[in-house]
Write a protein that holds these residues in place. Sequence first.
Motif, mmCIF file in Angstrom:
data_model
loop_
_atom_site.group_PDB
_atom_site.id
_atom_site.type_symbol
_atom_site.label_atom_id
_atom_site.label_comp_id
_atom_site.label_asym_id
_atom_site.label_seq_id
_atom_site.Cartn_x
_atom_site.Cartn_y
_atom_site.Cartn_z
ATOM 1 N N SER A 1 0.826 -1.210 0.000
ATOM 2 C CA SER A 1 0.000 0.000 0.000
ATOM 3 C C SER A 1 0.860 1.259 0.000
ATOM 4 O O SER A 1 0.542 2.248 -0.668
ATOM 5 C CB SER A 1 -0.923 -0.005 1.224
ATOM 6 O OG SER A 1 -1.788 -1.107 1.185
ATOM 7 N N ASP B 1 -10.083 11.075 -4.403
ATOM 8 C CA ASP B 1 -10.395 10.919 -2.991
ATOM 9 C C ASP B 1 -10.796 12.254 -2.372
ATOM 10 O O ASP B 1 -11.710 12.320 -1.552
ATOM 11 C CB ASP B 1 -9.194 10.339 -2.240
ATOM 12 C CG ASP B 1 -9.008 8.843 -2.513
ATOM 13 O OD1 ASP B 1 -7.902 8.351 -2.283
ATOM 14 O OD2 ASP B 1 -9.967 8.199 -2.954
ATOM 15 N N GLU C 1 -14.790 2.634 4.609
ATOM 16 C CA GLU C 1 -14.052 1.380 4.408
ATOM 17 C C GLU C 1 -12.696 1.641 3.775
ATOM 18 O O GLU C 1 -12.542 2.509 2.919
ATOM 19 C CB GLU C 1 -14.879 0.443 3.520
ATOM 20 C CG GLU C 1 -14.219 -0.878 3.214
ATOM 21 C CD GLU C 1 -15.015 -1.690 2.214
ATOM 22 O OE1 GLU C 1 -16.023 -2.305 2.629
ATOM 23 O OE2 GLU C 1 -14.648 -1.703 1.019
ATOM 24 N N ARG C 2 -11.709 0.834 4.228
ATOM 25 C CA ARG C 2 -10.384 0.905 3.605
ATOM 26 C C ARG C 2 -9.983 -0.491 3.108
ATOM 27 O O ARG C 2 -10.619 -1.027 2.226
ATOM 28 C CB ARG C 2 -9.359 1.475 4.598
ATOM 29 C CG ARG C 2 -9.623 2.942 4.903
ATOM 30 C CD ARG C 2 -8.392 3.654 5.416
ATOM 31 N NE ARG C 2 -8.076 3.265 6.786
ATOM 32 C CZ ARG C 2 -7.035 3.743 7.468
ATOM 33 N NH1 ARG C 2 -6.211 4.608 6.900
ATOM 34 N NH2 ARG C 2 -6.807 3.375 8.731
ATOM 35 N N ASP D 1 -9.747 -1.675 9.815
ATOM 36 C CA ASP D 1 -8.920 -0.489 9.561
ATOM 37 C C ASP D 1 -9.763 0.691 9.086
ATOM 38 O O ASP D 1 -9.244 1.654 8.533
ATOM 39 C CB ASP D 1 -7.837 -0.805 8.536
ATOM 40 C CG ASP D 1 -8.414 -1.216 7.185
ATOM 41 O OD1 ASP D 1 -9.642 -1.483 7.119
ATOM 42 O OD2 ASP D 1 -7.657 -1.292 6.198
ATOM 43 N N GLU E 1 -5.623 9.493 5.523
ATOM 44 C CA GLU E 1 -5.936 8.109 5.858
ATOM 45 C C GLU E 1 -6.486 7.342 4.658
ATOM 46 O O GLU E 1 -6.125 6.180 4.447
ATOM 47 C CB GLU E 1 -6.946 8.071 7.009
ATOM 48 C CG GLU E 1 -6.413 8.576 8.331
ATOM 49 C CD GLU E 1 -5.281 7.723 8.878
ATOM 50 O OE1 GLU E 1 -5.254 6.509 8.588
ATOM 51 O OE2 GLU E 1 -4.427 8.271 9.586
ATOM 52 N N MET E 2 -7.322 7.969 3.863
ATOM 53 C CA MET E 2 -7.925 7.256 2.727
ATOM 54 C C MET E 2 -6.966 7.099 1.562
ATOM 55 O O MET E 2 -7.224 6.319 0.640
ATOM 56 C CB MET E 2 -9.177 8.001 2.261
ATOM 57 C CG MET E 2 -10.277 8.097 3.312
ATOM 58 S SD MET E 2 -10.711 6.495 4.067
ATOM 59 C CE MET E 2 -11.376 5.631 2.647
#
Length: 257
Positions: free
Chosen positions: A96, A111, A137-138, A217, A254-255
């Motif tokens: 990631s 995003d 959701e991730r 997460d 975070e996203m």
Amino acid sequence: MFFEFGIKDIIDIVLVALMLYYLYRVMKESRSLNVFVGIMVFVVIWLIVSQVLEMRLLGSIMDKLVSVGVIGLIVLFQEEIRHFLYNLGAHQRVKSMLMFFLGDRKKENVDREAILPIVMACMSMGRGKVGALIVMERGVSLQDISETGDIIDARIDQRLIENIFFKNSPLHDGAMVIAKKRIKAAGCILPVSHNQNIPKELGLRHRAAMGISQDSDAVAIVVSEETGRISVAIKGEFQLRLTAEQLESILTAEMAQ
């Protein structure tokens, strides 16, 4: 009789100590500390009886109890075991990180476009003291959570979010799940955290946000119905009293991971 004590034995002892400390923390957070202490006392007595005193009859009985007790512990602490295994796998984020640093900037821009309506809706609901709970959701799928509510599958829109959490709406009490830049479901039921460190002034929405952030997460956003303040729960930790700029910055960072 003496035995050799090398670097491998030191590593072994350190790893066991770290494992026991982690189990202690998990049990303390889940209010099962007394059970953990009882298990440790039983294990010590079992080792003394079977290994030191070599009492065959009592040792064999305790051996049977230990073999059966392992299955019982798995059933009793299934949530804690699931939480432990999730945390163990959550550290595998090299792929990631590489996608974030080496990928193009188009994903980040998309995003931001999806995040802005959420931020605006939260600020508007905060001013009106409308309670809300939004879960984004991730990596870990929230399909099981979405199935507890009503499937919507709509694009992210500020007015839609505000209408869902309007006080007279039938879905305002549950959580909204956002996945793949879509409003997946609303009126969803989340697991409630039993962490005793959560401030008492925080209500059930905050405990539900903490619970889903511990079990996955996901990023959970809470708008307080009493104060209108906005909070975010990530990986079992709260960030409280956020401004619009802070909320947008947190969600964007975070996203993008």
